[in-house]
Write a protein that holds these residues in place. Structure first.
Motif, PDB file in Angstrom:
ATOM      1  N   LEU A 282      86.094  72.550 108.416  1.00 16.71           N
ATOM      2  CA  LEU A 282      86.891  71.427 109.066  1.00 16.71           C
ATOM      3  C   LEU A 282      86.597  71.216 110.639  1.00 16.71           C
ATOM      4  O   LEU A 282      86.401  70.315 111.152  1.00 16.71           O
ATOM      5  N   ASP A 283      86.584  72.666 111.447  1.00 16.71           N
ATOM      6  CA  ASP A 283      86.334  72.505 112.466  1.00 16.71           C
ATOM      7  C   ASP A 283      84.974  71.876 112.912  1.00 16.71           C
ATOM      8  O   ASP A 283      84.883  71.095 113.792  1.00 16.71           O
ATOM      9  N   GLU A 284      83.984  72.625 112.377  1.00 15.82           N
ATOM     10  CA  GLU A 284      82.918  71.981 112.411  1.00 15.82           C
ATOM     11  C   GLU A 284      82.467  70.601 112.294  1.00 15.82           C
ATOM     12  O   GLU A 284      81.598  69.908 113.033  1.00 15.82           O
ATOM     13  N   ALA A 285      83.191  70.135 111.209  1.00 14.92           N
ATOM     14  CA  ALA A 285      82.960  68.438 110.851  1.00 14.92           C
ATOM     15  C   ALA A 285      83.739  67.767 112.104  1.00 14.92           C
ATOM     16  O   ALA A 285      82.992  66.569 112.328  1.00 14.92           O
ATOM     17  N   LYS A 286      84.708  68.270 112.640  1.00 14.35           N
ATOM     18  CA  LYS A 286      85.327  67.208 113.631  1.00 14.35           C
ATOM     19  C   LYS A 286      84.254  67.299 115.057  1.00 14.35           C
ATOM     20  O   LYS A 286      84.191  66.380 115.647  1.00 14.35           O
ATOM     21  N   ASN A 287      83.556  68.562 115.133  1.00 10.50           N
ATOM     22  CA  ASN A 287      82.877  68.883 116.404  1.00 10.50           C
ATOM     23  C   ASN A 287      81.644  68.012 116.122  1.00 10.50           C
ATOM     24  O   ASN A 287      80.926  67.371 117.229  1.00 10.50           O
ATOM     25  N   ARG A 288      80.970  68.026 115.008  1.00  7.39           N
ATOM     26  CA  ARG A 288      79.498  67.466 114.840  1.00  7.39           C
ATOM     27  C   ARG A 288      79.908  65.771 114.344  1.00  7.39           C
ATOM     28  O   ARG A 288      78.720  65.230 114.251  1.00  7.39           O
ATOM     29  N   GLY A 289      80.976  65.455 114.132  1.00  6.93           N
ATOM     30  CA  GLY A 289      81.201  64.076 113.624  1.00  6.93           C
ATOM     31  C   GLY A 289      80.629  63.902 112.048  1.00  6.93           C
ATOM     32  O   GLY A 289      80.263  62.644 111.833  1.00  6.93           O
ATOM     33  N   TRP A 290      80.651  64.953 111.104  1.00  5.57           N
ATOM     34  CA  TRP A 290      80.427  64.809 109.809  1.00  5.57           C
ATOM     35  C   TRP A 290      81.705  63.876 109.171  1.00  5.57           C
ATOM     36  O   TRP A 290      82.880  63.643 109.606  1.00  5.57           O
ATOM     37  N   THR A 291      81.209  63.373 107.811  1.00  2.38           N
ATOM     38  CA  THR A 291      82.145  62.485 107.400  1.00  2.38           C
ATOM     39  C   THR A 291      83.104  63.495 106.478  1.00  2.38           C
ATOM     40  O   THR A 291      82.668  64.328 105.487  1.00  2.38           O
ATOM     41  N   VAL A 292      84.303  63.313 106.635  1.00  5.18           N
ATOM     42  CA  VAL A 292      85.244  63.876 105.770  1.00  5.18           C
ATOM     43  C   VAL A 292      86.190  63.183 104.777  1.00  5.18           C
ATOM     44  O   VAL A 292      86.471  62.044 105.265  1.00  5.18           O
ATOM     45  N   ALA A 293      85.798  63.383 103.628  1.00  4.13           N
ATOM     46  CA  ALA A 293      86.487  62.568 102.689  1.00  4.13           C
ATOM     47  C   ALA A 293      87.670  63.172 102.302  1.00  4.13           C
ATOM     48  O   ALA A 293      87.824  64.221 101.696  1.00  4.13           O
ATOM     49  N   SER A 294      88.945  62.576 102.527  1.00  2.00           N
ATOM     50  CA  SER A 294      90.005  63.039 102.262  1.00  2.00           C
ATOM     51  C   SER A 294      90.599  62.344 100.684  1.00  2.00           C
ATOM     52  O   SER A 294      90.594  61.266 100.258  1.00  2.00           O
ATOM     53  N   ILE A 295      90.953  63.432  99.836  1.00  4.05           N
ATOM     54  CA  ILE A 295      91.294  63.015  98.506  1.00  4.05           C
ATOM     55  C   ILE A 295      92.442  62.084  98.458  1.00  4.05           C
ATOM     56  O   ILE A 295      92.750  60.944  97.718  1.00  4.05           O
ATOM     57  N   ARG A 296      93.293  62.296  99.528  1.00  2.00           N
ATOM     58  CA  ARG A 296      94.536  61.388  99.530  1.00  2.00           C
ATOM     59  C   ARG A 296      94.448  60.174 100.015  1.00  2.00           C
ATOM     60  O   ARG A 296      94.774  59.142  99.622  1.00  2.00           O
ATOM     61  N   ASP A 297      93.444  60.025 100.993  1.00  2.00           N
ATOM     62  CA  ASP A 297      93.353  58.754 101.762  1.00  2.00           C
ATOM     63  C   ASP A 297      91.969  57.793 101.095  1.00  2.00           C
ATOM     64  O   ASP A 297      91.930  56.639 101.137  1.00  2.00           O
ATOM     65  N   ASP A 298      91.128  58.568 100.837  1.00  2.00           N
ATOM     66  CA  ASP A 298      89.832  57.925 100.295  1.00  2.00           C
ATOM     67  C   ASP A 298      89.359  57.822  99.013  1.00  2.00           C
ATOM     68  O   ASP A 298      88.397  57.192  98.589  1.00  2.00           O
ATOM     69  N   TRP A 299      90.279  58.420  97.985  1.00  2.00           N
ATOM     70  CA  TRP A 299      89.913  58.256  96.518  1.00  2.00           C
ATOM     71  C   TRP A 299      91.257  57.520  95.975  1.00  2.00           C
ATOM     72  O   TRP A 299      92.583  58.045  95.825  1.00  2.00           O
ATOM     73  N   THR A 300      90.851  56.472  95.271  1.00  2.00           N
ATOM     74  CA  THR A 300      91.974  55.750  94.527  1.00  2.00           C
ATOM     75  C   THR A 300      92.265  56.216  93.296  1.00  2.00           C
ATOM     76  O   THR A 300      93.284  56.434  92.744  1.00  2.00           O
ATOM     77  N   THR A 301      91.110  57.091  92.824  1.00  2.00           N
ATOM     78  CA  THR A 301      91.421  58.051  91.514  1.00  2.00           C
ATOM     79  C   THR A 301      90.627  59.240  91.664  1.00  2.00           C
ATOM     80  O   THR A 301      89.805  59.383  92.441  1.00  2.00           O
ATOM     81  N   VAL A 302      91.326  60.462  91.091  1.00  2.00           N
ATOM     82  CA  VAL A 302      90.852  61.533  91.430  1.00  2.00           C
ATOM     83  C   VAL A 302      89.983  61.953  90.228  1.00  2.00           C
ATOM     84  O   VAL A 302      88.799  62.557  90.521  1.00  2.00           O
ATOM     85  N   PHE A 303      90.582  61.896  89.220  1.00  2.00           N
ATOM     86  CA  PHE A 303      89.778  62.675  87.976  1.00  2.00           C
ATOM     87  C   PHE A 303      89.011  61.597  87.082  1.00  2.00           C
ATOM     88  O   PHE A 303      89.720  60.429  86.742  1.00  2.00           O
ATOM     89  N   ALA A 304      87.678  61.926  86.586  1.00  2.00           N
ATOM     90  CA  ALA A 304      87.269  60.739  85.715  1.00  2.00           C
ATOM     91  C   ALA A 304      87.995  60.894  84.326  1.00  2.00           C
ATOM     92  O   ALA A 304      88.514  61.820  83.889  1.00  2.00           O
TER      93      ALA A 304
END
Length: 304
Positions: A282-304
Motif C-alpha cells: 500500500l505504501d508503494e502504491a501511494k508512492n508510485r501512483g499505482w491504482t488501488v481498488a477499494s472493495i468498499r468504494d470501487d465494487w458494487t458487488t463483491v462475489f460472483a
C-alpha cells in the motif's frame, strides 16, 4: 452486459478502461501488439477470498488432521496438533509472521504441508482437490469456495480477454491446487497457472508428488517465474499483498505503458477489512501512483 458492470464509476474504473483503450488504439502512441498484452493476477485475496485463512490451507488442514488421527506420534507436533484441534489461528499467525520477516513457524508449517500429499500421482492429487471443492464451504460467508471468486475481477478478466489480452495467474498458492478449478472459476486454462510447487518424480509412467519444495512463488520469485513461464514482461498486474510487491514493480518498470492494480480489503460488511500483510504494498502504491481498488468504494458487488 455492460463492461465492468460491478465496478463503481470513478477514478479506479476509469484508470482501467483508459489504460486498455490506450494500448489497443492502433493509431495511438501507446499501442501494444496483442501478443505483448500479457496480464498477471495473484489469486489469494485478488481473485478469490483469502480470509479468515487461505482456501488451500483448509484443504491442507483437513489432510493434516487425518494424518494426526492415524498416527499418535504426530498428534502433539505442529502443525498436526493445530490441525487436529481445528486451530486455524495458529496457521494464520504463521503466515502473518512470515510477511513480517519471522519464518520460524512458517518452516514448521511448510514441512507438514510438503509431506501431506507426498506420493500421489498428479491425477490423484487433482481428484482430491476437485472432491474438496465439490463440498467445502467458506466458514463465515455461507457459500461454497467456488462461489468466493470476486465478481469485479472476473469481469476484468473477461474485459481484458475481449481486448486481446492473455491472462495468467501468478500466485503464492499451490500450482496444482489452483489448476483443477482455474478454468471453471476464472476461464484460465491450467497451462497459464503459475504457482508454488513441490518436486515431481517420474515412476512407472506416472508423475508423483514429493515432499521436496520446488518453488515458493512469492515476493521476488514471482517476476522470475513469470519470465520463465511467459517469456514476456506483463503490462498489467493485479495483487493485494506484500507478496505481490515485486510482481507489481516488474510490470511498472517496463519501458512501455503499464498498469499495476492493488486490491484493498476494506469492507467488513461484505467481505473483510484488513491491512496486515499489505502495508508495504500500500505504501508503494501511494508512492508510485499505482491504482488501488477499494472493495468498499470501487465494487458494487463483491462475489460472483
Amino acid at each position: 452486459m455492460a463492461e465492468l458492470a460491478s465496478w463503481t464509476d470513478g477514478p479506479t474504473k476509469s484508470a482501467i478502461v483508459d489504460f486498455v483503450g490506450r494500448v489497443t488504439a492502433a493509431d495511438g502512441p501507446d499501442f501494444v501488439e496483442p501478443e505483448e498484452r500479457v496480464a498477471v493476477f495473484d489469486n489469494d485475496g485478488t481473485l478469490w477470498c483469502e480470509k479468515p485463512a487461505y482456501i488451500q490451507l483448509d484443504f491442507l488442514v483437513r489432510r493434516l488432521a487425518q494424518l494426526a488421527a492415524a498416527d499418535a506420534a504426530l498428534a502433539d507436533r505442529q502443525p498436526y496438533a493445530a490441525a487436529a484441534a481445528g486451530d486455524l489461528s495458529w496457521f494464520g499467525d504463521a503466515v502473518t509472521r512470515h510477511y513480517n520477516g519471522d519464518d520460524s513457524a512458517m518452516k514448521v508449517l511448510a514441512g507438514g504441508i510438503l509431506a501431506a500429499y507426498s506420493g500421489l500421482t498428479v491425477e490423484e492429487h487433482s481428484e482430491r482437490v476437485q472432491a474438496f471443492f465439490a463440498e467445502a464451504e467458506h466458514p463465515s460467508l455461507n457459500r461454497r469456495y467456488t462461489d468466493c471468486g470476486y465478481a469485479p475481477m472476473l469481469e476484468l478478466l473477461r474485459f481484458l480477454e475481449t481486448n486481446g489480452f492473455t491472462n495468467y495467474i501468478a500466485s503464492g498458492g499451490g500450482r496444482d491446487f489452483m489448476r483443477p478449478v482455474a478454468s471453471q472459476m476464472y476461464g484460465i486454462p491450467p497451462e497459464r497457472v503459475i504457482g508454488s510447487s513441490v518436486g515431481l518424480d517420474f515412476m512407472d509412467g506416472h508423475l508423483r508428488t514429493t515432499s521436496t519444495p520446488e518453488f515458493l512463488d512469492d515476493g521476488p520469485v514471482k517476476p522470475v517465474r513469470i519470465w520463465g513461464r511467459v517469456g514476456r514482461r506483463p503490462i498489467l498486474a493485479a495483487g493485494n499483498s506484500n507478496g505481490d510487491l515485486e510482481m507489481l514493480q516488474f510490470v511498472d518498470a517496463g519501458r512501455g505503458p503499464s498498469l499495476s492494480i492493488l486490491v484493498r480489503h476494506d469492507d467488513a460488511d461484505r467481505e473483510f477489512d484488513y491491512v496486515a500483510g499489505a502495508e508495504k504494498a500500500l505504501d508503494e502504491a501511494k508512492n508510485r501512483g499505482w491504482t488501488v481498488a477499494s472493495i468498499r468504494d470501487d465494487w458494487t458487488t463483491v462475489f460472483a
